[in-house]
Scaffold this motif. Structure first.
Motif, PDB file in Angstrom:
ATOM      1  N   ASP A  70       0.820  -1.219   0.000  1.00 46.35           N
ATOM      2  CA  ASP A  70       0.000   0.000   0.000  1.00 46.35           C
ATOM      3  C   ASP A  70       0.853   1.268   0.000  1.00 46.35           C
ATOM      4  O   ASP A  70       0.334   2.381   0.075  1.00 46.35           O
ATOM      5  CB  ASP A  70      -0.974   0.008   1.168  1.00 46.35           C
ATOM      6  CG  ASP A  70      -0.294   0.118   2.534  1.00 46.35           C
ATOM      7  OD1 ASP A  70       0.951   0.215   2.605  1.00 46.35           O
ATOM      8  OD2 ASP A  70      -1.022   0.107   3.547  1.00 46.35           O
ATOM      9  N   GLY A  71       2.180   1.112  -0.059  1.00 47.09           N
ATOM     10  CA  GLY A  71       3.087   2.250  -0.116  1.00 47.09           C
ATOM     11  C   GLY A  71       3.628   2.701   1.226  1.00 47.09           C
ATOM     12  O   GLY A  71       4.500   3.568   1.288  1.00 47.09           O
ATOM     13  N   THR A  72       3.140   2.123   2.316  1.00 45.14           N
ATOM     14  CA  THR A  72       3.635   2.505   3.635  1.00 45.14           C
ATOM     15  C   THR A  72       4.932   1.772   3.952  1.00 45.14           C
ATOM     16  O   THR A  72       5.218   0.710   3.390  1.00 45.14           O
ATOM     17  CB  THR A  72       2.616   2.213   4.751  1.00 45.14           C
ATOM     18  OG1 THR A  72       2.363   0.801   4.792  1.00 45.14           O
ATOM     19  CG2 THR A  72       1.309   2.966   4.522  1.00 45.14           C
ATOM     20  N   GLU A  73       5.715   2.369   4.838  1.00 46.24           N
ATOM     21  CA  GLU A  73       6.928   1.741   5.356  1.00 46.24           C
ATOM     22  C   GLU A  73       6.920   1.868   6.867  1.00 46.24           C
ATOM     23  O   GLU A  73       6.350   2.810   7.419  1.00 46.24           O
ATOM     24  CB  GLU A  73       8.190   2.395   4.783  1.00 46.24           C
ATOM     25  CG  GLU A  73       8.409   2.082   3.327  1.00 46.24           C
ATOM     26  CD  GLU A  73       9.778   2.512   2.820  1.00 46.24           C
ATOM     27  OE1 GLU A  73      10.554   3.147   3.571  1.00 46.24           O
ATOM     28  OE2 GLU A  73      10.085   2.201   1.655  1.00 46.24           O
ATOM     29  N   ARG A  74       7.580   0.929   7.517  1.00 46.25           N
ATOM     30  CA  ARG A  74       7.671   0.947   8.974  1.00 46.25           C
ATOM     31  C   ARG A  74       9.104   0.665   9.375  1.00 46.25           C
ATOM     32  O   ARG A  74       9.678  -0.353   8.986  1.00 46.25           O
ATOM     33  CB  ARG A  74       6.743  -0.115   9.566  1.00 46.25           C
ATOM     34  CG  ARG A  74       6.725  -0.213  11.052  1.00 46.25           C
ATOM     35  CD  ARG A  74       6.132   1.079  11.667  1.00 46.25           C
ATOM     36  NE  ARG A  74       6.220   1.027  13.108  1.00 46.25           N
ATOM     37  CZ  ARG A  74       5.179   0.877  13.908  1.00 46.25           C
ATOM     38  NH1 ARG A  74       3.965   0.767  13.407  1.00 46.25           N
ATOM     39  NH2 ARG A  74       5.354   0.850  15.202  1.00 46.25           N
ATOM     40  N   SER A  75       9.697   1.587  10.144  1.00 48.52           N
ATOM     41  CA  SER A  75      11.053   1.402  10.665  1.00 48.52           C
ATOM     42  C   SER A  75      11.019   0.539  11.903  1.00 48.52           C
ATOM     43  O   SER A  75      10.098   0.642  12.721  1.00 48.52           O
ATOM     44  CB  SER A  75      11.674   2.764  10.994  1.00 48.52           C
ATOM     45  OG  SER A  75      11.843   3.516   9.821  1.00 48.52           O
ATOM     46  N   LEU A  76      12.034  -0.309  12.052  1.00 47.62           N
ATOM     47  CA  LEU A  76      12.151  -1.182  13.212  1.00 47.62           C
ATOM     48  C   LEU A  76      13.504  -0.960  13.878  1.00 47.62           C
ATOM     49  O   LEU A  76      14.530  -0.836  13.207  1.00 47.62           O
ATOM     50  CB  LEU A  76      12.028  -2.649  12.806  1.00 47.62           C
ATOM     51  CG  LEU A  76      10.718  -3.073  12.148  1.00 47.62           C
ATOM     52  CD1 LEU A  76      10.811  -4.504  11.649  1.00 47.62           C
ATOM     53  CD2 LEU A  76       9.562  -2.928  13.113  1.00 47.62           C
ATOM     54  N   ALA A  77      13.486  -0.921  15.207  1.00 47.92           N
ATOM     55  CA  ALA A  77      14.679  -0.809  16.031  1.00 47.92           C
ATOM     56  C   ALA A  77      14.709  -2.022  16.959  1.00 47.92           C
ATOM     57  O   ALA A  77      13.704  -2.736  17.086  1.00 47.92           O
ATOM     58  CB  ALA A  77      14.634   0.492  16.835  1.00 47.92           C
ATOM     59  N   PRO A  78      15.832  -2.280  17.631  1.00 52.07           N
ATOM     60  CA  PRO A  78      15.890  -3.435  18.532  1.00 52.07           C
ATOM     61  C   PRO A  78      14.727  -3.438  19.534  1.00 52.07           C
ATOM     62  O   PRO A  78      14.397  -2.414  20.137  1.00 52.07           O
ATOM     63  CB  PRO A  78      17.234  -3.261  19.231  1.00 52.07           C
ATOM     64  CG  PRO A  78      18.073  -2.563  18.196  1.00 52.07           C
ATOM     65  CD  PRO A  78      17.116  -1.584  17.549  1.00 52.07           C
ATOM     66  N   GLY A  79      14.092  -4.593  19.629  1.00 53.88           N
ATOM     67  CA  GLY A  79      12.945  -4.767  20.508  1.00 53.88           C
ATOM     68  C   GLY A  79      11.612  -4.616  19.806  1.00 53.88           C
ATOM     69  O   GLY A  79      10.585  -5.017  20.332  1.00 53.88           O
TER      70      GLY A  79
END
Length: 111
Positions: A70-79
Motif C-alpha cells: 500500500d506504499g507505507t513503510e515501517r522502521s524497526l529498532a531493537p525490541g
C-alpha cells in the motif's frame, strides 16, 4: 526421545554485505523458527513476499525498514516486532549497511 538443544541467537552465520544469512532453528507441525542476519540487504522495488503463512518478526539488533504494497513503510529498532498476516505483500526496504541486523522470525502454518 530427542535431547534438548541449546544455542545463542547471536552465534550463527554472519550476513554478507548487501545480503542475508538464514538459519532454521526449529521446524515442526508446519511452523518454522528462523534466525536472519542482514547487512545492507534490500529487496528490489516491486519484489514482494506474499507468504501463505502468518509471520512474527522481532528485531534483536541493528535497524531495518519494512515496506508494504500500500506504499507505507515501517522502521524497526531493537525490541520492535511485527505480525505480518498471510498474503500481506511486504518487502525489506532497508537494513543497516554499517552493521549487522539480527531478526528472529516465526512462520506459523496456514490456517
Amino acid at each position: 526421545m530427542s535431547a534438548p538443544r541449546f544455542g545463542r541467537i547471536t552465534a550463527g552465520p554472519a550476513a554478507p554485505a548487501g545480503g542475508e544469512a538464514l538459519s532454521e532453528l526449529l521446524a515442526g507441525g508446519g511452523a518454522r523458527v528462523v534466525r536472519i542476519a542482514s547487512r545492507g540487504q534490500v529487496d528490489p522495488e516491486g519484489a514482494w513476499y506474499d507468504q501463505a503463512e502468518d509471520e512474527f518478526v522481532l528485531l534483536l539488533r541493528g535497524a531495518a525498514r519494512l515496506g508494504f504494497a500500500d506504499g507505507t513503510e515501517r522502521s524497526l529498532a531493537p525490541g520492535d516486532w511485527a505480525v505480518i498476516p498471510a498474503h500481506c505483500r511486504h518487502r525489506v526496504a532497508w537494513t543497516d549497511p554499517a552493521g549487522e541486523t539480527l531478526w528472529f522470525a516465526v512462520h506459523l502454518p496456514p490456517a
